[in-house]
Design an enzyme around this catalytic site. Structure first.
Site, PDB file in Angstrom:
ATOM      1  N   ARG A 236      40.253  30.926  50.982  1.00 58.40           N
ATOM      2  CA  ARG A 236      40.611  32.107  51.755  1.00 58.40           C
ATOM      3  C   ARG A 236      42.120  32.271  51.740  1.00 58.40           C
ATOM      4  O   ARG A 236      42.864  31.294  51.906  1.00 58.40           O
ATOM      5  CB  ARG A 236      40.126  31.992  53.213  1.00 58.40           C
ATOM      6  CG  ARG A 236      38.607  31.997  53.388  1.00 58.40           C
ATOM      7  CD  ARG A 236      37.980  33.321  52.987  1.00 58.40           C
ATOM      8  NE  ARG A 236      36.534  33.323  53.183  1.00 58.40           N
ATOM      9  CZ  ARG A 236      35.650  32.930  52.293  1.00 58.40           C
ATOM     10  NH1 ARG A 236      36.056  32.467  51.127  1.00 58.40           N
ATOM     11  NH2 ARG A 236      34.347  32.990  52.564  1.00 58.40           N
ATOM     12  N   GLU A 265      40.855  42.656  51.090  1.00 58.45           N
ATOM     13  CA  GLU A 265      39.960  42.856  49.951  1.00 58.45           C
ATOM     14  C   GLU A 265      39.037  44.039  50.227  1.00 58.45           C
ATOM     15  O   GLU A 265      38.676  44.294  51.374  1.00 58.45           O
ATOM     16  CB  GLU A 265      39.134  41.586  49.710  1.00 58.45           C
ATOM     17  CG  GLU A 265      39.971  40.373  49.335  1.00 58.45           C
ATOM     18  CD  GLU A 265      39.139  39.131  49.056  1.00 58.45           C
ATOM     19  OE1 GLU A 265      37.886  39.231  49.067  1.00 58.45           O
ATOM     20  OE2 GLU A 265      39.721  38.056  48.834  1.00 58.45           O
ATOM     21  N   HIS A 285      38.098  37.733  43.543  1.00 60.49           N
ATOM     22  CA  HIS A 285      37.156  37.024  44.416  1.00 60.49           C
ATOM     23  C   HIS A 285      35.771  36.920  43.770  1.00 60.49           C
ATOM     24  O   HIS A 285      34.767  37.399  44.299  1.00 60.49           O
ATOM     25  CB  HIS A 285      37.046  37.718  45.781  1.00 60.49           C
ATOM     26  CG  HIS A 285      36.566  36.780  46.857  1.00 60.49           C
ATOM     27  ND1 HIS A 285      36.754  37.023  48.193  1.00 60.49           N
ATOM     28  CD2 HIS A 285      35.909  35.585  46.786  1.00 60.49           C
ATOM     29  CE1 HIS A 285      36.234  36.031  48.912  1.00 60.49           C
ATOM     30  NE2 HIS A 285      35.708  35.149  48.064  1.00 60.49           N
TER      31      HIS A 285
END
Length: 326
Positions: A236, A265, A285
Site C-alpha cells: 500500500r 487509484e 496495481h
C-alpha cells in the site's frame, strides 16, 4: 437476489468457474470505474448485494444512506475503503474473508517481477531497443545481495523464499512476533530498523495498512538506504510517508524504486512524479490481478453471498448488525 459487481474492468468474473455459484441470482457487472456518489447511487439503487474487487471503490456513508435495498457487501481481505460503522447503523452486513494462512502468490510473484525488472532495467532496455538503440546501461546481479523484507506475513514469507532461491541474503524487519517466526524459519533478522534500511540492497514492503503502519517508512529511513539500493512496494502506498519516496529518489537514496500502488487509484495522470522519474518502474496495481488469484478470491466472495441467501451469513465483520440486519 439482485447483485451488483463493481470495477470488473475486463469482464473477467463471468469467465471464472466460481461464477456459477451465483446461478439463479440477478447479477449486474460493471466494467468501468465510477466514484461519484450520485452515479453510484443510481447504479446500485436496486442492489441487495454488492460485490467489491478489493479497494477499487470507496463505499462511504453518503452512498450507503442512498441504498435502501442494500443488505450485504461481500468482498475479501481488508476494508479501509468501507465505512463499517455506517454499514452497522444502516443494517448492512459486511462479509469479508480474511483467508488465514493463504498468501497471495500472485502478489509475491509480482514483487519478484518488479525486482527483476528494476535491477536489470528491463523497461528502459525495451524502450531503448524500440527507439533504435542497442543497450542503454548495465544492470545488477541479485545473487549475494541483501534482500530486506519489511513485514514477515504470508506474502513476505513467500518473497523470502524467492530470495533464498536466487541466492540472496534474506534479512527481515517486522514486529516482534513476526521476527521470532522469521528466525524459526531460518532467516536473519535485522538488529534495528536503522540497520535494516542501511544494509538492504533490495527492500520490499509487505504489511497491511492499518493505523500502526500508516507512514511507517519515513524520509529518514529512505535516506539511510544505499545509492545503489531498490525499494519495492506492492502493498500500500501510505506505508510510506507522503512525498518521501519521490524526494528520496531525487536525492539518490535509494537509487531505484519499483511500485505497484499509489496514494490515489486509479492513477491516470501521466505527469505524476513517479511516472516521470527514470529510476522508477511503475505498474497499475496488478499484483493480485491474475485469473488464478481472482478464482481464489471470488470463491470466498461468492460463498459469502450463497451463505447469506441461505440465511447463514459468514465472515461477518460487523457482527453487531446481525440482530438488526435489513
Amino acid at each position: 437476489m439482485k447483485i451488483s459487481i463493481l470495477d470488473d474492468y475486463f469482464d473477467t468474473l463471468r469467465t471464472l468457474p466460481c461464477f456459477a455459484k451465483l446461478k439463479g441470482h440477478d447479477v449486474t457487472v460493471w466494467n468501468d470505474h465510477v466514484q461519484d456518489t450520485d452515479a453510484l447511487a443510481a447504479r446500485l439503487a436496486d442492489a441487495e448485494a454488492l460485490v467489491l474487487i478489493r479497494e477499487r471503490t470507496k463505499i462511504r456513508a453518503p452512498l450507503l444512506e442512498r441504498l435502501p435495498k442494500l443488505k450485504l457487501i461481500s468482498q475479501r481481505s481488508v476494508y479501509p475503503h468501507i465505512d463499517v460503522d455506517a454499514c452497522t447503523r444502516l443494517g448492512i452486513i459486511l462479509s469479508s474473508s480474511q483467508h488465514p494462512g493463504v498468501p497471495s502468490f500472485a502478489t509475491a510473484e509480482m514483487t519478484w517481477a518488479l525486482i527483476l525488472a528494476a535491477v536489470r532495467q528491463i523497461p528502459q532496455q525495451m524502450a531503448a531497443l524500440q527507439g533504435g538503440k542497442w543497450q542503454m546501461g548495465v544492470g545488477t546481479t541479485l545473487r549475494g545481495k541483501t534482500l530486506g523484507i519489511y513485514g514477515y506475513g504470508r506474502i513476505g514469507g513467500a518473497v523470502a523464499g524467492f530470495g533464498r532461491a536466487f541466492g540472496m541474503k534474506v534479512q527481515i524487519w517486522a514486529r516482534p512476533a513476526s521476527l521470532e517466526k522469521a528466525r524459526a524459519d531460518g532467516y536473519a533478522t535485522a538488529p534495528s530498523k536503522e540497520a535494516f534500511f542501511a544494509e538492504g540492497d533490495v527492500i520490499t514492503l509487505h504489511m497491511r495498512l492499518v493505523d500502526a503502519t500508516r507512514h511507517i517508512v519515513t524520509a529518514a529511513d529512505l535516506a539511510r538506504m544505499k545509492p545503489t539500493a531498490l525499494l519495492v512496494n506492492t502493498s500500500r502506498a501510505p506505508l510510506v510517508a507522503p512525498g518521501a519516496l519521490v524526494e528520496a529518489l531525487r536525492r539518490g537514496r535509494p537509487g531505484m524504486a519499483a511500485v505497484d500502488v499509489y496514494e490515489d487509484e486509479p492513477l491516470r495522470d501521466p505527469s505524476h512524479p513517479l511516472l516521470t522519474l527514470h529510476n522508477v518502474v511503475c505498474t497499475p496495481h496488478i499484483g493480485y490481478v491474475t485469473r488464478e488469484e481472482y478464482e481464489t478470491q471470488f470463491i470466498d466472495i461468492f460463498d459469502q453471498i450463497v451463505a447469506y441467501a441461505a440465511g447463514n451469513p459468514i465472515n461477518v465483520i460487523n457482527t453487531d448488525v446481525l440482530n438488526r440486519a435489513r
